[in-house]
Design a protein around this motif. Structure first.
Motif, PDB file in Angstrom:
ATOM      1  N   PHE A 176      57.724  36.492  48.580  1.00 54.82           N
ATOM      2  CA  PHE A 176      58.376  35.200  48.806  1.00 54.82           C
ATOM      3  C   PHE A 176      58.129  34.330  47.590  1.00 54.82           C
ATOM      4  O   PHE A 176      56.996  34.200  47.115  1.00 54.82           O
ATOM      5  CB  PHE A 176      57.836  34.510  50.054  1.00 54.82           C
ATOM      6  CG  PHE A 176      58.555  33.227  50.376  1.00 54.82           C
ATOM      7  CD1 PHE A 176      59.763  33.250  51.052  1.00 54.82           C
ATOM      8  CD2 PHE A 176      58.042  32.002  49.967  1.00 54.82           C
ATOM      9  CE1 PHE A 176      60.443  32.071  51.339  1.00 54.82           C
ATOM     10  CE2 PHE A 176      58.712  30.814  50.239  1.00 54.82           C
ATOM     11  CZ  PHE A 176      59.924  30.858  50.941  1.00 54.82           C
ATOM     12  N   SER A 177      59.213  33.734  47.072  1.00 54.70           N
ATOM     13  CA  SER A 177      59.128  32.874  45.895  1.00 54.70           C
ATOM     14  C   SER A 177      59.655  31.488  46.224  1.00 54.70           C
ATOM     15  O   SER A 177      60.540  31.328  47.070  1.00 54.70           O
ATOM     16  CB  SER A 177      59.939  33.467  44.730  1.00 54.70           C
ATOM     17  OG  SER A 177      59.482  34.756  44.381  1.00 54.70           O
ATOM     18  N   ALA A 178      59.099  30.502  45.548  1.00 51.05           N
ATOM     19  CA  ALA A 178      59.565  29.117  45.693  1.00 51.05           C
ATOM     20  C   ALA A 178      59.428  28.427  44.348  1.00 51.05           C
ATOM     21  O   ALA A 178      58.531  28.745  43.554  1.00 51.05           O
ATOM     22  CB  ALA A 178      58.756  28.375  46.756  1.00 51.05           C
ATOM     23  N   GLY A 179      60.355  27.493  44.101  1.00 51.41           N
ATOM     24  CA  GLY A 179      60.323  26.827  42.814  1.00 51.41           C
ATOM     25  C   GLY A 179      60.936  25.446  42.838  1.00 51.41           C
ATOM     26  O   GLY A 179      61.314  24.924  43.897  1.00 51.41           O
ATOM     27  N   SER A 180      61.023  24.871  41.668  1.00 45.39           N
ATOM     28  CA  SER A 180      61.557  23.524  41.522  1.00 45.39           C
ATOM     29  C   SER A 180      62.975  23.436  42.075  1.00 45.39           C
ATOM     30  O   SER A 180      63.721  24.408  42.063  1.00 45.39           O
ATOM     31  CB  SER A 180      61.557  23.129  40.041  1.00 45.39           C
ATOM     32  OG  SER A 180      60.257  23.170  39.500  1.00 45.39           O
ATOM     33  N   TRP A 181      63.319  22.251  42.545  1.00 46.90           N
ATOM     34  CA  TRP A 181      64.643  21.955  43.093  1.00 46.90           C
ATOM     35  C   TRP A 181      64.993  22.863  44.275  1.00 46.90           C
ATOM     36  O   TRP A 181      66.096  23.400  44.375  1.00 46.90           O
ATOM     37  CB  TRP A 181      65.719  22.029  41.993  1.00 46.90           C
ATOM     38  CG  TRP A 181      65.358  21.158  40.837  1.00 46.90           C
ATOM     39  CD1 TRP A 181      65.317  19.795  40.805  1.00 46.90           C
ATOM     40  CD2 TRP A 181      64.929  21.595  39.540  1.00 46.90           C
ATOM     41  NE1 TRP A 181      64.893  19.355  39.581  1.00 46.90           N
ATOM     42  CE2 TRP A 181      64.651  20.437  38.773  1.00 46.90           C
ATOM     43  CE3 TRP A 181      64.766  22.851  38.948  1.00 46.90           C
ATOM     44  CZ2 TRP A 181      64.218  20.496  37.468  1.00 46.90           C
ATOM     45  CZ3 TRP A 181      64.328  22.913  37.643  1.00 46.90           C
ATOM     46  CH2 TRP A 181      64.050  21.755  36.913  1.00 46.90           C
ATOM     47  N   GLY A 718      58.099  27.062  33.496  1.00 49.37           N
ATOM     48  CA  GLY A 718      59.193  27.364  32.587  1.00 49.37           C
ATOM     49  C   GLY A 718      59.523  26.174  31.708  1.00 49.37           C
ATOM     50  O   GLY A 718      59.407  25.024  32.125  1.00 49.37           O
ATOM     51  N   ASN A 719      59.936  26.465  30.479  1.00 50.66           N
ATOM     52  CA  ASN A 719      60.245  25.410  29.504  1.00 50.66           C
ATOM     53  C   ASN A 719      59.091  24.414  29.441  1.00 50.66           C
ATOM     54  O   ASN A 719      59.224  23.225  29.731  1.00 50.66           O
ATOM     55  CB  ASN A 719      61.552  24.698  29.878  1.00 50.66           C
ATOM     56  CG  ASN A 719      62.089  23.832  28.751  1.00 50.66           C
ATOM     57  OD1 ASN A 719      61.478  23.692  27.695  1.00 50.66           O
ATOM     58  ND2 ASN A 719      63.242  23.224  28.991  1.00 50.66           N
ATOM     59  N   ASN A 741      60.150  23.436  34.608  1.00 48.68           N
ATOM     60  CA  ASN A 741      60.266  23.836  36.008  1.00 48.68           C
ATOM     61  C   ASN A 741      59.076  24.688  36.401  1.00 48.68           C
ATOM     62  O   ASN A 741      58.341  25.208  35.547  1.00 48.68           O
ATOM     63  CB  ASN A 741      61.578  24.578  36.244  1.00 48.68           C
ATOM     64  CG  ASN A 741      61.695  25.838  35.396  1.00 48.68           C
ATOM     65  OD1 ASN A 741      61.331  26.923  35.817  1.00 48.68           O
ATOM     66  ND2 ASN A 741      62.191  25.685  34.157  1.00 48.68           N
ATOM     67  N   TYR A 742      58.911  24.865  37.705  1.00 52.70           N
ATOM     68  CA  TYR A 742      57.768  25.592  38.257  1.00 52.70           C
ATOM     69  C   TYR A 742      58.266  26.652  39.242  1.00 52.70           C
ATOM     70  O   TYR A 742      59.247  26.432  39.970  1.00 52.70           O
ATOM     71  CB  TYR A 742      56.810  24.630  38.957  1.00 52.70           C
ATOM     72  CG  TYR A 742      56.358  23.494  38.075  1.00 52.70           C
ATOM     73  CD1 TYR A 742      55.234  23.619  37.260  1.00 52.70           C
ATOM     74  CD2 TYR A 742      57.085  22.299  38.033  1.00 52.70           C
ATOM     75  CE1 TYR A 742      54.835  22.581  36.430  1.00 52.70           C
ATOM     76  CE2 TYR A 742      56.695  21.258  37.209  1.00 52.70           C
ATOM     77  CZ  TYR A 742      55.563  21.403  36.405  1.00 52.70           C
ATOM     78  OH  TYR A 742      55.180  20.376  35.586  1.00 52.70           O
TER      79      TYR A 742
END
Length: 750
Positions: A176-181, A718-719, A741-742
């Motif tokens: 399971f992945s989760a990130g920004s926005w 990221g970035n 971003n994360y």
């Protein structure tokens, strides 16, 4: 909600299948074209791999061509979500544009890739969608000319995505992945034996995401089941299905400003989150394919491989387009157009490859003989608005503030995304049927232990059959005059290879490519002549650091003697959005050099680094309308560079993972190349070019992970330094790159 339940159900079914099988021992007795390259995964050295993309039994050191491999280990440790991110690990391959943010368009060695350059499991696949990468075993990029093996492909290279295949031992992962926005993504990958002769694998994922861009969102489903059948000890059959559904908001970005002198500059007045389309526009893409792969070992020296593939692709699209601002009474305005289309492609292909080894006296041979054929029907639908005088959607249908038919919106307008969705009915359908056939042979001849010669020849035939048009308003059908074309050509390849030992290869090759051009000439309306492409390439492949690292350098020259590209304007002077209407551009000359380092110098250390330089210009263009000669081709960066370092601790903090990636893309030119004469010439524009420059940029990602027993948690920034830059299509689809971003992923090994 219903789709989410289905996706969750697939994950549960996969886990259930795994738990019911018990612990079978591995009984995979066949070793024909091993599904997983054990040596490659252990060393990370692509020079020690055999690449399915090359269709032959040649090792990477024997093959006189630059080939890059990105394994699933790299994809997973870098937590990559898009093919465009995967390709950042390949020197000299880059994103040329992202029109409407609907898919990334790739390029390499000065040439733009199309559908002919994107493959999955060795079969062409439509490039009008962002592929799902979690189901990939590896991505192989064969650079330069590939006409001998694949027929009509652009000269820069091909990208071949190889999906994960069944394994005769129990295993898998759930993640399971989760990130920004608000990015959320569950994944499943389960495999194992169903019997001592049958194995399965199931990949699946569901992803939902918003964006740093206002209004923009996406939803994706992916499902990839496959089965392997061992028929005796010499035959293996793999049956695979692949389904992707991707619904998202088309996004043409910030746009450009057309200045008083007709030059262009980027819209830097608006924040990068500003969205200028409607709040209802959409693009829904579905791509389904199935393939059957047969591997048969005739004897110790001869193997036979066959692949049959069917694919269906649909795109349902309704969106504003072509964001471009001009100054009006000290305010920037855009006459916003609205387009509605539907596309469907049905594609069937088959190929067979016979590989063998034999000797004639003291001279040994590695021979490949093969044939391929495919048939494609491409349907394109246009639409009209029955409530607006039957006006056709497209570049002349305008949708202003709150849907006003004058089309104008201003940069400082409030509620710029508001307005009702117009009624749309089908207007026309255009069907283009295409069929291809190719026969090829290649011989790798070892004259001595050190000196080798490679020679190959392909015969290609391509036929574009009559374009059929159906008008739904008048209920008529017709064939388009002069739309039939047929082309045939022989494509040779020859090269020399010097291998003083197994860890050094020096090569030089010449390849002649035949690339038919689809579409119609913007001036005559007739079919297009094929492109003839000559490529010269020299290179060195060397294994260093106890042969754990590949160090490769190549130099090349590519000359396209009959180059076409999408026309900017139609014959009547109106803007052209039809990719099938093209203009003759003359010759395109591309020269460059590439260098890369890849491998695992230590057991716990993975290293990738690359550099590429390219210079591509037009030559011998037509005097009456051709491009300015020796002007650098737009959307091709002169320099790209990449790097990646990952380390896993086995002492002190055992299981800790640290890593980082770096990507550099150099100065690029956006807009269009200037013409010698006419309204787009420098003379008519008072010396003002249609080209505008994009600055170079650097991207850094930082990764941290920890593995404990069957659990792995990874995080990525990221970035890292929040670089701001853009990908640009012509002068209107100006899409900002993703800011800082994360992303976090939790994985459990079954």
């Amino acid at each position: 909600m219903k789709k989410q339940i289905i996706a969750a159900g697939l994950i549960l079914i996969s886990a259930s299948l795994y738990s019911q099988k018990g612990g079978h021992e591995e009984t995979d007795t066949i070793r024909i074209q091993q599904i997983e390259d054990v040596t490659l995964h252990r060393t990370g050295n692509p020079n020690k791999a055999k690449t399915p993309t090359t269709k032959s039994n040649l090792t990477a050191m024997e093959n006189p061509q630059a080939v890059s491999i990105i394994t699933h280990e790299i994809i997973e440790q870098q937590q990559l979500r898009q093919l465009s991110e995967v390709i950042q690990n390949v020197n000299g391959i880059y994103v040329t544009s992202s029109r409407g943010n609907s898919q990334a368009s790739f390029g390499g060695r000065g040439f733009t890739f199309g559908s002919e350059n994107l493959y999955k499991n060795g079969a062409r696949i439509n490039s009008g969608v962002n592929p799902e990468v979690s189901g990939l075993e590896r991505v192989e990029v064969a650079k330069g000319a590939n006409a001998l093996l694949y027929g009509n492909v652009a000269a820069g290279g091909i990208i071949n995505m190889i999906t994960k295949k069944p394994i005769f031992k129990n295993g898998g992962t759930v993640g399971f992945s989760a990130g920004s926005w608000d990015v959320y993504k569950p994944t499943v990958d389960v495999y194992g034996p169903l019997s001592d002769k049958i194995a399965f694998r199931v990949n699946g994922t569901y992803e939902t995401a918003n964006s740093f861009r206002d209004v923009v969102s996406s939803e994706k489903y992916y499902f990839n089941p496959s089965f392997a059948f061992n028929i005796g000890s010499k035959t293996q059959i793999i049956v695979e299905a692949d389904y992707l559904s991707n619904n998202f908001t088309p996004d043409f970005g910030l746009g450009t400003f057309e200045n008083a002198d007709k030059s262009y500059t980027l819209n830097t007045l608006s924040p990068i989150n500003a969205f200028f389309g409607t709040n209802w526009q959409y693009q829904n893409v579905k791509q389904a394919s199935t393939d059957i792969i047969i591997n048969h070992q005739l004897n110790d020296n001869w193997t036979l491989n066959g692949v049959v593939t069917y694919q269906n692709y649909t795109k349902d699209y309704f969106s504003t387009e072509r964001t471009a601002w001009s100054l009006n009474n000290n305010n920037y305005r855009w006459r916003r157009n609205l387009n509605r289309t539907y596309n469907e492609q049905n594609y069937t292909s088959a190929q067979v490859n016979l590989n063998g080894e034999f000797a004639t006296g003291k001279i040994s041979h590695k021979v490949l003989v093969g044939a391929d054929a495919d048939y494609l029907t491409s349907d394109a639908y246009t639409y009209y608005d029955p409530n607006n005088k039957n006006a056709a959607f497209g570049t002349s249908y305008y949708y202003g503030l709150n849907g006003n038919s004058n089309g104008y919106v201003f940069l400082n307008d409030n509620n710029i995304n508001e307005g009702a969705i117009p009624t749309s009915n089908r207007l026309e359908k255009t069907r283009i049927p295409t069929r291809r056939i190719g026969i090829y042979a290649q011989d790798f001849i070892s004259i001595t232990k050190e000196f080798k010669v490679i020679a190959g020849l392909r015969y290609s035939y391509l036929e574009n059959m009559t374009t059929l048009t159906t008008n739904f308003l008048t209920n008529t059908k017709s064939g388009k005059n002069n739309s039939e074309t047929s082309d045939a050509a022989f494509s040779p390849k020859a090269g020399l290879v010097y291998m003083p030992n197994d860890n050094l290869s020096v090569f030089a090759t010449y390849t002649n490519s035949f690339s038919p051009n689809t579409g119609a000439d913007v001036i005559t309306g007739n079919g297009l002549n094929p492109s003839i492409i000559d490529q010269f390439e020299v290179g060195i492949k060397k294994n260093v650091w106890n042969n754990a690292i590949a160090f490769n350098v190549t130099g090349y020259q590519i000359l396209n003697k009959n180059f076409y590209q999408q026309a900017q304007f139609k014959a009547d002077g109106s803007a052209n959005a039809d990719t099938n209407i093209k203009e003759f551009a003359g010759k395109l000359l591309s020269r460059g050099v590439e260098a890369d380092i890849t491998g695992n110098p230590m057991k716990n250390l993975s290293v990738i680094a690359g550099f590429a330089y390219n210079h591509a210009v037009y030559l011998d263009t037509p005097e009456d309308f051709g491009f300015v000669e020796k002007q650098r081709v737009v959307r091709t960066p002169a320099v790209t560079a990449n790097g990646s370092v990952f380390y896993t601790f086995d002492k002190w903090v055992k299981g800790l993972r640290l890593g980082g990636t770096y990507y550099f893309i150099g100065d690029r030119l956006a807009g269009w190349n200037d013409t010698k004469t006419g309204a787009n010439s420098l003379e008519a524009r008072n010396g003002v070019s249609r080209i505008f420059k994009l600055k170079d940029y650097n991207l850094f990602d930082l990764s941290l992970g920890y593995e404990y027993k069957k659990f792995l948690i990874q995080g990525k920034i990221g970035n890292l330094f929040d670089t701001h830059n853009y990908t640009v299509h012509e002068n209107y689809s100006v899409n900002p790159i993703m800011p800082r971003n994360y992303y976090v992923t939790l994985t459990y090994k079954l």
